[in-house]
Enzyme design. Sequence first.
Site, mmCIF file in Angstrom:
data_model
loop_
_atom_site.group_PDB
_atom_site.id
_atom_site.type_symbol
_atom_site.label_atom_id
_atom_site.label_comp_id
_atom_site.label_asym_id
_atom_site.label_seq_id
_atom_site.Cartn_x
_atom_site.Cartn_y
_atom_site.Cartn_z
ATOM 1 N N ARG A 149 0.890 -1.175 0.000
ATOM 2 C CA ARG A 149 0.000 0.000 0.000
ATOM 3 C C ARG A 149 0.914 1.207 0.000
ATOM 4 O O ARG A 149 1.649 1.447 0.973
ATOM 5 C CB ARG A 149 -0.907 0.013 1.222
ATOM 6 C CG ARG A 149 -1.548 1.377 1.427
ATOM 7 C CD ARG A 149 -2.722 1.373 2.330
ATOM 8 N NE ARG A 149 -3.866 0.770 1.680
ATOM 9 C CZ ARG A 149 -5.131 0.956 2.049
ATOM 10 N NH1 ARG A 149 -5.410 1.748 3.070
ATOM 11 N NH2 ARG A 149 -6.109 0.371 1.395
ATOM 12 N N HIS A 176 -6.781 1.045 -6.969
ATOM 13 C CA HIS A 176 -7.070 0.191 -5.809
ATOM 14 C C HIS A 176 -7.733 -1.092 -6.317
ATOM 15 O O HIS A 176 -8.900 -1.368 -6.039
ATOM 16 C CB HIS A 176 -7.966 0.935 -4.819
ATOM 17 C CG HIS A 176 -8.015 0.327 -3.448
ATOM 18 N ND1 HIS A 176 -7.291 -0.801 -3.092
ATOM 19 C CD2 HIS A 176 -8.704 0.694 -2.326
ATOM 20 C CE1 HIS A 176 -7.536 -1.089 -1.824
ATOM 21 N NE2 HIS A 176 -8.392 -0.207 -1.337
ATOM 22 N N GLN A 179 -9.603 -3.765 -4.041
ATOM 23 C CA GLN A 179 -10.917 -3.295 -3.586
ATOM 24 C C GLN A 179 -11.995 -3.606 -4.623
ATOM 25 O O GLN A 179 -13.099 -4.051 -4.309
ATOM 26 C CB GLN A 179 -10.855 -1.777 -3.339
ATOM 27 C CG GLN A 179 -12.195 -1.142 -3.034
ATOM 28 C CD GLN A 179 -12.696 -1.471 -1.641
ATOM 29 O OE1 GLN A 179 -11.981 -1.301 -0.669
ATOM 30 N NE2 GLN A 179 -13.933 -1.940 -1.537
ATOM 31 N N ASP A 267 -16.524 7.624 -2.741
ATOM 32 C CA ASP A 267 -15.315 7.472 -1.928
ATOM 33 C C ASP A 267 -15.005 8.849 -1.341
ATOM 34 O O ASP A 267 -15.606 9.859 -1.748
ATOM 35 C CB ASP A 267 -14.159 6.963 -2.818
ATOM 36 C CG ASP A 267 -12.850 6.794 -2.058
ATOM 37 O OD1 ASP A 267 -12.898 6.613 -0.822
ATOM 38 O OD2 ASP A 267 -11.772 6.840 -2.696
ATOM 39 N N CYS A 307 -16.125 2.210 -0.524
ATOM 40 C CA CYS A 307 -15.023 1.326 -0.121
ATOM 41 C C CYS A 307 -14.692 1.459 1.355
ATOM 42 O O CYS A 307 -14.088 0.563 1.925
ATOM 43 C CB CYS A 307 -13.792 1.635 -0.968
ATOM 44 S SG CYS A 307 -13.254 3.349 -0.845
ATOM 45 N N ARG A 335 -14.002 -8.036 1.036
ATOM 46 C CA ARG A 335 -12.558 -7.830 0.899
ATOM 47 C C ARG A 335 -11.821 -9.110 1.277
ATOM 48 O O ARG A 335 -10.826 -9.480 0.649
ATOM 49 C CB ARG A 335 -12.066 -6.685 1.805
ATOM 50 C CG ARG A 335 -12.551 -5.309 1.434
ATOM 51 C CD ARG A 335 -12.013 -4.829 0.099
ATOM 52 N NE ARG A 335 -10.559 -4.798 0.016
ATOM 53 C CZ ARG A 335 -9.771 -3.832 0.474
ATOM 54 N NH1 ARG A 335 -10.292 -2.783 1.074
ATOM 55 N NH2 ARG A 335 -8.452 -3.880 0.320
HETATM 56 N N1 NVA Z 1 -9.283 7.188 -2.051
HETATM 57 C C1 NVA Z 1 -9.012 6.728 -0.705
HETATM 58 C C2 NVA Z 1 -9.327 5.278 -0.588
HETATM 59 C C3 NVA Z 1 -9.142 4.694 0.799
HETATM 60 C C4 NVA Z 1 -9.435 3.217 0.840
HETATM 61 C C5 NVA Z 1 -7.552 6.999 -0.375
HETATM 62 O O1 NVA Z 1 -6.710 6.796 -1.241
HETATM 63 O O2 NVA Z 1 -7.262 7.441 0.743
HETATM 64 N N1 CP Z 2 -11.176 0.302 1.635
HETATM 65 C C1 CP Z 2 -9.938 0.184 2.146
HETATM 66 O O1 CP Z 2 -8.953 -0.072 1.436
HETATM 67 O O2 CP Z 2 -9.885 0.308 3.492
HETATM 68 P P1 CP Z 2 -8.545 0.526 4.342
HETATM 69 O O3 CP Z 2 -7.958 1.829 3.889
HETATM 70 O O4 CP Z 2 -8.986 0.558 5.784
HETATM 71 O O5 CP Z 2 -7.635 -0.616 4.046
#
Ligand code: NVA
Ligand code: CP
Length: 354
Positions: A149, A176, A179, A267, A307, A335
């Site tokens: 990540r 992502h 997801q 989101d 998400c 998930r």
């Molecule tokens: N768009 C958000 C998704 C979190 C799961 C981010 O990148 O923070």
């Molecule tokens: N939706 C998602 O990826 O959640 P987290 O950021 O908590 O992993």
Amino acid sequence: MTKAARPAKKPAPATQAPKQASRPRVAAATKSSGPVLLTPETLPAPVMAGRDFLSNLDMSAQELRAVLDTAHSMRRGEWRGVRPLSGLSLALVFEKASLRTRTTFDVGMYQLGGHAITLSNQEIGLGTRERVSDVARNLERWVDGVMGRVYLQQTLVELAEHASVPVVNGLSDMLHPAQLLADYQTIEQEYGQDLAGRRVVYIGDGNNLANSHIHMGILTGTDVTVVTPVGYEPNAGVLMDAVKAGVNVTLTNDLAAVEGADVLYTDVWISMGQEAEADIRRRAFRGYQVTPGMLDTIAPGGIFLHCLPAHYGEETVPEATEHPKSRVFDQAENRLHAQKALLYHLMGAMKPRW
Ligand code: NVA
Ligand code: CP
């Protein structure tokens, strides 16, 4: 080592219902007939053995079908008797925070018989304490897969280039894809497998989630509309992916595009790393909030997905995630199933090296 060179890659008071009773996943799997359990002999063949998964476009439509079929089967509890990743380990590398991704990859590896180790960036300093390529070339000697990540998609590309083991995108600023596997599992639970022409409307920031939705439209034939304020459209390269695939994506800032949606998705307006822009973004996105009133305008059988995490009061409100059309907590559950399915198809042909 190149990928090719690596071998196949307390009791409840009487008045209180037992907590498990409210968990549909467990309830569904313990009906009197019960799930048909798979055995090592009846497991499907892994379809993406030893490969990387940095984008949904790293899989074909057929491979997506196999992964989703496995995810549905896992959700039905049919994999309870098998441990296909026994003796294998997955490193979970985090430059950013996570609840769902961290928990589901870790629990998923455990349920498949494997093991996960979480490495925060404070510990490993990707690209600061150590070159990304050196991190990859160390990890590949100890673990059988790496989930990252990260901020930059390029960091994942570099990890994948230098690691002989599968590298999985657990979110970058751009995409992502893990997801979206869970999202489409949830959509299939509602509509079945033939999703061609189903209207998926994404509203909000043209961010990593919006980009991955466009990729899933390419793979599944869903009719994707992205509704954003001017200046917050999806990534140009991702839009080009749709053009190259001959797939039409509707981009608009007209909120009326939400009407009649089969799936309405939103989101956060302020993604991880964008905190300095928070005030500007809150102003830009005013009006793009998913409310129960907006959910009244989608198709009568339509569903609302997010998400999570939700920034309540910004892109949505608690009354929307708790609305009868909301499937956000089933989506979060998925998930686990979808990523277990992915890990099986990437790592299921590997043998422990020790
Ligand atoms: N768009 C958000 C998704 C979190 C799961 C981010 O990148 O923070
Ligand atoms: N939706 C998602 O990826 O959640 P987290 O950021 O908590 O992993």
